[in-house]
Write a protein that holds these residues in place. Sequence first.
Motif, PDB file in Angstrom:
ATOM      1  N   MET A   1      -0.329  26.642 -46.706  1.00 26.75           N
ATOM      2  CA  MET A   1      -0.739  26.413 -45.311  1.00 26.75           C
ATOM      3  C   MET A   1      -2.218  26.767 -45.107  1.00 26.75           C
ATOM      4  O   MET A   1      -2.962  26.041 -44.452  1.00 26.75           O
ATOM      5  CB  MET A   1       0.138  27.258 -44.368  1.00 26.75           C
ATOM      6  CG  MET A   1      -0.141  27.004 -42.883  1.00 26.75           C
ATOM      7  SD  MET A   1       0.260  25.308 -42.414  1.00 26.75           S
ATOM      8  CE  MET A   1      -0.171  25.335 -40.687  1.00 26.75           C
ATOM      9  N   THR A   2      -2.626  27.897 -45.694  1.00 28.94           N
ATOM     10  CA  THR A   2      -4.020  28.312 -45.557  1.00 28.94           C
ATOM     11  C   THR A   2      -4.956  27.257 -46.133  1.00 28.94           C
ATOM     12  O   THR A   2      -5.967  26.896 -45.517  1.00 28.94           O
ATOM     13  CB  THR A   2      -4.259  29.654 -46.267  1.00 28.94           C
ATOM     14  OG1 THR A   2      -3.429  30.656 -45.666  1.00 28.94           O
ATOM     15  CG2 THR A   2      -5.712  30.075 -46.163  1.00 28.94           C
ATOM     16  N   THR A   3      -4.605  26.743 -47.312  1.00 32.56           N
ATOM     17  CA  THR A   3      -5.439  25.724 -47.948  1.00 32.56           C
ATOM     18  C   THR A   3      -5.532  24.487 -47.077  1.00 32.56           C
ATOM     19  O   THR A   3      -6.616  23.897 -46.917  1.00 32.56           O
ATOM     20  CB  THR A   3      -4.856  25.343 -49.323  1.00 32.56           C
ATOM     21  OG1 THR A   3      -4.770  26.519 -50.134  1.00 32.56           O
ATOM     22  CG2 THR A   3      -5.732  24.317 -50.007  1.00 32.56           C
ATOM     23  N   GLN A   4      -4.414  24.096 -46.494  1.00 31.42           N
ATOM     24  CA  GLN A   4      -4.417  22.910 -45.627  1.00 31.42           C
ATOM     25  C   GLN A   4      -5.349  23.096 -44.433  1.00 31.42           C
ATOM     26  O   GLN A   4      -6.101  22.189 -44.077  1.00 31.42           O
ATOM     27  CB  GLN A   4      -2.997  22.622 -45.119  1.00 31.42           C
ATOM     28  CG  GLN A   4      -2.936  21.387 -44.214  1.00 31.42           C
ATOM     29  CD  GLN A   4      -1.553  21.173 -43.600  1.00 31.42           C
ATOM     30  OE1 GLN A   4      -0.617  21.914 -43.911  1.00 31.42           O
ATOM     31  NE2 GLN A   4      -1.425  20.186 -42.739  1.00 31.42           N
ATOM     32  N   LEU A   5      -5.302  24.275 -43.826  1.00 30.51           N
ATOM     33  CA  LEU A   5      -6.138  24.534 -42.647  1.00 30.51           C
ATOM     34  C   LEU A   5      -7.622  24.545 -43.011  1.00 30.51           C
ATOM     35  O   LEU A   5      -8.454  24.032 -42.253  1.00 30.51           O
ATOM     36  CB  LEU A   5      -5.736  25.856 -41.993  1.00 30.51           C
ATOM     37  CG  LEU A   5      -4.358  25.890 -41.332  1.00 30.51           C
ATOM     38  CD1 LEU A   5      -4.051  27.273 -40.782  1.00 30.51           C
ATOM     39  CD2 LEU A   5      -4.274  24.849 -40.204  1.00 30.51           C
ATOM     40  N   ILE A   6      -7.945  25.155 -44.148  1.00 32.46           N
ATOM     41  CA  ILE A   6      -9.349  25.182 -44.576  1.00 32.46           C
ATOM     42  C   ILE A   6      -9.844  23.763 -44.852  1.00 32.46           C
ATOM     43  O   ILE A   6     -10.955  23.380 -44.452  1.00 32.46           O
ATOM     44  CB  ILE A   6      -9.524  26.063 -45.826  1.00 32.46           C
ATOM     45  CG1 ILE A   6      -9.104  27.500 -45.535  1.00 32.46           C
ATOM     46  CG2 ILE A   6     -10.970  26.013 -46.311  1.00 32.46           C
ATOM     47  CD1 ILE A   6      -9.859  28.142 -44.394  1.00 32.46           C
ATOM     48  N   LEU A   7      -9.021  22.974 -45.540  1.00 33.06           N
ATOM     49  CA  LEU A   7      -9.394  21.585 -45.816  1.00 33.06           C
ATOM     50  C   LEU A   7      -9.527  20.792 -44.519  1.00 33.06           C
ATOM     51  O   LEU A   7     -10.387  19.900 -44.407  1.00 33.06           O
ATOM     52  CB  LEU A   7      -8.357  20.936 -46.739  1.00 33.06           C
ATOM     53  CG  LEU A   7      -8.329  21.453 -48.185  1.00 33.06           C
ATOM     54  CD1 LEU A   7      -7.173  20.810 -48.953  1.00 33.06           C
ATOM     55  CD2 LEU A   7      -9.656  21.167 -48.886  1.00 33.06           C
ATOM     56  N   ALA A   8      -8.672  21.110 -43.550  1.00 37.87           N
ATOM     57  CA  ALA A   8      -8.750  20.429 -42.251  1.00 37.87           C
ATOM     58  C   ALA A   8     -10.080  20.730 -41.576  1.00 37.87           C
ATOM     59  O   ALA A   8     -10.733  19.835 -41.012  1.00 37.87           O
ATOM     60  CB  ALA A   8      -7.592  20.864 -41.357  1.00 37.87           C
ATOM     61  N   ALA A   9     -10.506  21.994 -41.633  1.00 39.10           N
ATOM     62  CA  ALA A   9     -11.794  22.369 -41.036  1.00 39.10           C
ATOM     63  C   ALA A   9     -12.938  21.643 -41.733  1.00 39.10           C
ATOM     64  O   ALA A   9     -13.855  21.116 -41.076  1.00 39.10           O
ATOM     65  CB  ALA A   9     -11.995  23.880 -41.132  1.00 39.10           C
ATOM     66  N   LEU A  10     -12.892  21.618 -43.068  1.00 42.68           N
ATOM     67  CA  LEU A  10     -13.941  20.929 -43.822  1.00 42.68           C
ATOM     68  C   LEU A  10     -13.963  19.435 -43.501  1.00 42.68           C
ATOM     69  O   LEU A  10     -15.032  18.833 -43.380  1.00 42.68           O
ATOM     70  CB  LEU A  10     -13.732  21.150 -45.322  1.00 42.68           C
ATOM     71  CG  LEU A  10     -13.922  22.595 -45.817  1.00 42.68           C
ATOM     72  CD1 LEU A  10     -13.551  22.693 -47.296  1.00 42.68           C
ATOM     73  CD2 LEU A  10     -15.360  23.046 -45.589  1.00 42.68           C
ATOM     74  N   ALA A  11     -12.773  18.850 -43.351  1.00 45.15           N
ATOM     75  CA  ALA A  11     -12.694  17.422 -43.027  1.00 45.15           C
ATOM     76  C   ALA A  11     -13.283  17.147 -41.649  1.00 45.15           C
ATOM     77  O   ALA A  11     -14.013  16.161 -41.452  1.00 45.15           O
ATOM     78  CB  ALA A  11     -11.238  16.951 -43.077  1.00 45.15           C
ATOM     79  N   GLY A  12     -12.992  18.034 -40.679  1.00 46.61           N
ATOM     80  CA  GLY A  12     -13.528  17.856 -39.335  1.00 46.61           C
ATOM     81  C   GLY A  12     -15.043  17.977 -39.311  1.00 46.61           C
ATOM     82  O   GLY A  12     -15.730  17.136 -38.709  1.00 46.61           O
ATOM     83  N   ILE A  13     -15.560  18.993 -39.986  1.00 43.33           N
ATOM     84  CA  ILE A  13     -17.013  19.204 -40.012  1.00 43.33           C
ATOM     85  C   ILE A  13     -17.696  18.078 -40.791  1.00 43.33           C
ATOM     86  O   ILE A  13     -18.754  17.577 -40.397  1.00 43.33           O
ATOM     87  CB  ILE A  13     -17.354  20.579 -40.617  1.00 43.33           C
ATOM     88  CG1 ILE A  13     -16.854  21.699 -39.688  1.00 43.33           C
ATOM     89  CG2 ILE A  13     -18.851  20.717 -40.856  1.00 43.33           C
ATOM     90  CD1 ILE A  13     -16.960  23.095 -40.270  1.00 43.33           C
TER      91      ILE A  13
END
Length: 444
Positions: A1-13
């Motif tokens: 879950m943590t990895t998914q959220l970090i990747l989500a932030a990177l994708a948004g930025i």
Amino acid sequence: MTTQLILAALAGIATIVVLIVWLKIHPFLSLMAGAAVMAVAAGVPYTHVFTSFTAGLGETLAGVGLLITLGSIIGTLLIASGGADQIVDTIMAKTPAKRLPWAMALIAFIVGIPLFFEVGIVILIPVVMFAARRAKLPAVLLGIPALAGLSALHGLVPPHPGPLIAIDSLNANLGMTLGFGLIVAVPCVIISGPLLGKVMARWVPIPAPDRYAVQENSEGEGKRPSFGTSIFVVLLPVLLMLARTVVEMMGQEGSGFGTVLVFIGTPLIALTITTVVAMFLFGFLLSKTRDEVNSLVGSSFGPIAGVLLIVGAGGGFKQTLVDSGIADQIAQIMSDAALPPLFAGWLVAVLIRLATGSATVATITASGIMAPIAAGLSAPETALMVLAIGSGSVFLSHVNDAGFWMVKEYFGMTVGQTFKTWSLMETTLSVVGLVSVLLLNLVV
């Protein structure tokens, strides 16, 4: 879950960076798209992809948007009345040529309090160029101190949008942040302005462009407010908000007089009072009719429409970061990395500034990411976190920043010369700001 959220932030930025830098899409739409990509990547159902975004946008405009609007009214009245010219002319008339770089820094510092950075450039740079031609000095020698003053105030001191956004996101004390911001801004302006400008003038000894050779200072002809009146209006909201902070620090907010000062020192009330005062001193007392004053007030709204939308979208992006749990996860990573919180806030803002070219986007995103960490800080530390993020947000302006091209064209410089002057000045200001914040943290 943590990895998914970090990747989500990177994708948004990354979405924001690609849209702003490569595809040249307006920051409002870019932030909106970035928030949507981040929400979907974080596992938010597509039917609720803009739920947090719209809530954050509304909340941000309700808080910060009103302050920006009132600040724009005050700035417009200051310019139209000739008050800004009066401040500039008075200081220049009493300054010998060798002290002009310091005078320019002082003018920018004062005028920059109520004015947006871009408006400040439009007002001050023609004056800088005319003074440089008249004194036969390099344009950079006078221009860099003025730009340093405007940039420092823009990044560090409310009621500018960046600091207001960070204050709102981190729940910082506005009066305390304003006081600390003025303290931090002083060494930033001195070092990155007159001192650095003297060196830069030897690297880029170009004269002011020829179009300023025969310019006459004819603006503000007729009745103008006095220097004292103009300075009073500029400093009034600062004094009101600082008075509130002093009362709260002394624990007197419960007394009768203290209650009044706390009320009128509330940012919205302070700027509302200043707006009314400006309408009288810069309008009615200068024989302007009610329709003329109303017309000036109305004209102040158009130029900030884009700013308000970007700020609102930034609030929506920040709220998506928070509601999806991404901000908490990134904050935990920062905490585990054992980076000092103030340095971490500066570093995050620097990285986003380099990627997007926008100080506002850098402040918005870094504030959202650092909000969970700021929640555990004391009031002075939270105020300093705002300033650390603000310092990071002005780091190394380069080709993806509109300000870079604005300065280049005004000064008639090449891209290389702009890097050696404007970009270096911004970087120096950012680093001096961080160092000043860390030093201030040792004594508060």
